[in-house]
Design an enzyme around this catalytic site. Structure first.
Site, mmCIF file in Angstrom:
data_model
loop_
_atom_site.group_PDB
_atom_site.id
_atom_site.type_symbol
_atom_site.label_atom_id
_atom_site.label_comp_id
_atom_site.label_asym_id
_atom_site.label_seq_id
_atom_site.Cartn_x
_atom_site.Cartn_y
_atom_site.Cartn_z
ATOM 1 N N GLY A 46 0.841 -1.193 0.000
ATOM 2 C CA GLY A 46 0.000 0.000 0.000
ATOM 3 C C GLY A 46 0.875 1.242 0.000
ATOM 4 O O GLY A 46 2.005 1.208 0.493
ATOM 5 N N GLN A 51 3.430 9.888 0.583
ATOM 6 C CA GLN A 51 4.705 9.162 0.710
ATOM 7 C C GLN A 51 5.613 9.370 -0.501
ATOM 8 O O GLN A 51 6.803 9.075 -0.442
ATOM 9 C CB GLN A 51 4.453 7.657 0.918
ATOM 10 C CG GLN A 51 3.761 7.353 2.243
ATOM 11 C CD GLN A 51 3.545 5.863 2.399
ATOM 12 O OE1 GLN A 51 2.537 5.333 1.966
ATOM 13 N NE2 GLN A 51 4.509 5.172 2.993
ATOM 14 N N CYS A 94 5.990 -0.012 7.186
ATOM 15 C CA CYS A 94 5.671 1.150 6.358
ATOM 16 C C CYS A 94 6.880 1.510 5.500
ATOM 17 O O CYS A 94 8.003 1.529 6.001
ATOM 18 C CB CYS A 94 5.308 2.327 7.260
ATOM 19 S SG CYS A 94 4.892 3.827 6.372
ATOM 20 N N LEU A 95 6.639 1.786 4.218
ATOM 21 C CA LEU A 95 7.748 2.133 3.327
ATOM 22 C C LEU A 95 8.426 3.441 3.746
ATOM 23 O O LEU A 95 9.570 3.676 3.376
ATOM 24 C CB LEU A 95 7.248 2.240 1.881
ATOM 25 C CG LEU A 95 6.741 0.926 1.271
ATOM 26 C CD1 LEU A 95 6.129 1.174 -0.096
ATOM 27 C CD2 LEU A 95 7.865 -0.097 1.174
ATOM 28 N N HIS A 136 -4.242 1.992 7.860
ATOM 29 C CA HIS A 136 -2.846 2.447 7.898
ATOM 30 C C HIS A 136 -2.634 3.555 6.859
ATOM 31 O O HIS A 136 -2.079 4.612 7.162
ATOM 32 C CB HIS A 136 -1.930 1.250 7.625
ATOM 33 C CG HIS A 136 -0.475 1.584 7.467
ATOM 34 N ND1 HIS A 136 0.501 1.108 8.314
ATOM 35 C CD2 HIS A 136 0.177 2.352 6.548
ATOM 36 C CE1 HIS A 136 1.675 1.583 7.927
ATOM 37 N NE2 HIS A 136 1.517 2.337 6.854
ATOM 38 N N GLU A 137 -3.103 3.311 5.627
ATOM 39 C CA GLU A 137 -2.891 4.296 4.557
ATOM 40 C C GLU A 137 -3.695 5.569 4.807
ATOM 41 O O GLU A 137 -3.231 6.673 4.527
ATOM 42 C CB GLU A 137 -3.259 3.694 3.195
ATOM 43 C CG GLU A 137 -2.434 2.477 2.781
ATOM 44 C CD GLU A 137 -0.940 2.696 2.834
ATOM 45 O OE1 GLU A 137 -0.487 3.836 2.663
ATOM 46 O OE2 GLU A 137 -0.207 1.716 3.085
ATOM 47 N N HIS A 140 -2.038 8.022 6.941
ATOM 48 C CA HIS A 140 -1.070 8.871 6.233
ATOM 49 C C HIS A 140 -1.727 10.165 5.744
ATOM 50 O O HIS A 140 -1.095 11.217 5.726
ATOM 51 C CB HIS A 140 -0.499 8.138 5.008
ATOM 52 C CG HIS A 140 0.629 7.197 5.321
ATOM 53 N ND1 HIS A 140 1.824 7.618 5.855
ATOM 54 C CD2 HIS A 140 0.738 5.863 5.153
ATOM 55 C CE1 HIS A 140 2.620 6.571 5.995
ATOM 56 N NE2 HIS A 140 1.989 5.490 5.588
HETATM 57 ZN ZN ZN Z 1 2.753 3.565 5.681
#
Ligand code: ZN
Length: 174
Positions: A46, A51, A94-95, A136-137, A140
């Site tokens: 995701g 990001q 998380c990236l 989670h997304e 962000h």
């Molecule tokens: Zn993340």
């Protein structure tokens, strides 16, 4: 399609609240295509637009298991319409917080409303990995990271670890 750079903590942009998308047009689809390619390359399951440094309310996702055909999904201006009282704990990563994994507790099921790749409004109920990933997304989009759900100590540790890894990487590259 083009790969975009994924920003990591402590980049202050990750704390920014993303702005709603006014319409799903070709320019937005270029962003979504780039985000998907960037997510696959990372690899991740995701990615929120912020990001890649674009604070707009756009998320891409693919929860297909290894060996399954790709199942790209796009969420524009997503909203949570209801949350279950039942909670579920799952390990998240998380990236933007590379190589850090920790358990987060969230509602086990949520109702979703969003626009898809074509600008059509979709309503659906999510559970399991989809429920975890979309929450989670969507965090962000509010400038919230999964490590913000952890204790202060674990959060500070995670940020310090990512900063050190980035510094070591820069030294190696230099
Ligand atoms: Zn993340």
């Amino acid at each position: 399609m083009a790969l975009r750079e994924i920003i990591t903590v402590p980049n202050p942009l990750l704390k920014k609240v993303s702005k709603p998308v006014e319409q799903v047009d070709d320019e937005l689809r270029v962003l979504m295509d780039d985000m998907l390619e960037t997510m696959y390359a990372a690899p991740g399951i995701g990615l929120a637009a912020v990001q890649v440094g674009v604070p707009r309310r756009v998320i891409v996702m693919d929860l297909a298991r290894e060996g399954e055909p790709p199942q790209p999904r796009y969420f524009v201006n997503p909203e949570i319409t209801w949350r279950s009282d039942q909670l579920a704990v799952r390990e998240e990563g998380c990236l933007s917080v590379p190589d850090i994994y920790d358990e987060v507790e969230r509602p086990a099921q949520v109702g979703l409303r969003y626009m898809d790749y074509h600008g059509e409004t979709v309503e659906e109920d999510a559970e399991g990995l989809l429920a975890v990933c979309i929450q989670h997304e969507m965090d962000h989009l509010e400038g919230v990271l999964f490590i913000d759900h952890l204790s202060r100590l674990n959060r500070d540790r995670a940020v310090a670890k990512v900063k050190k890894a980035a510094k070591d990487g820069a030294e190696k590259a230099a």
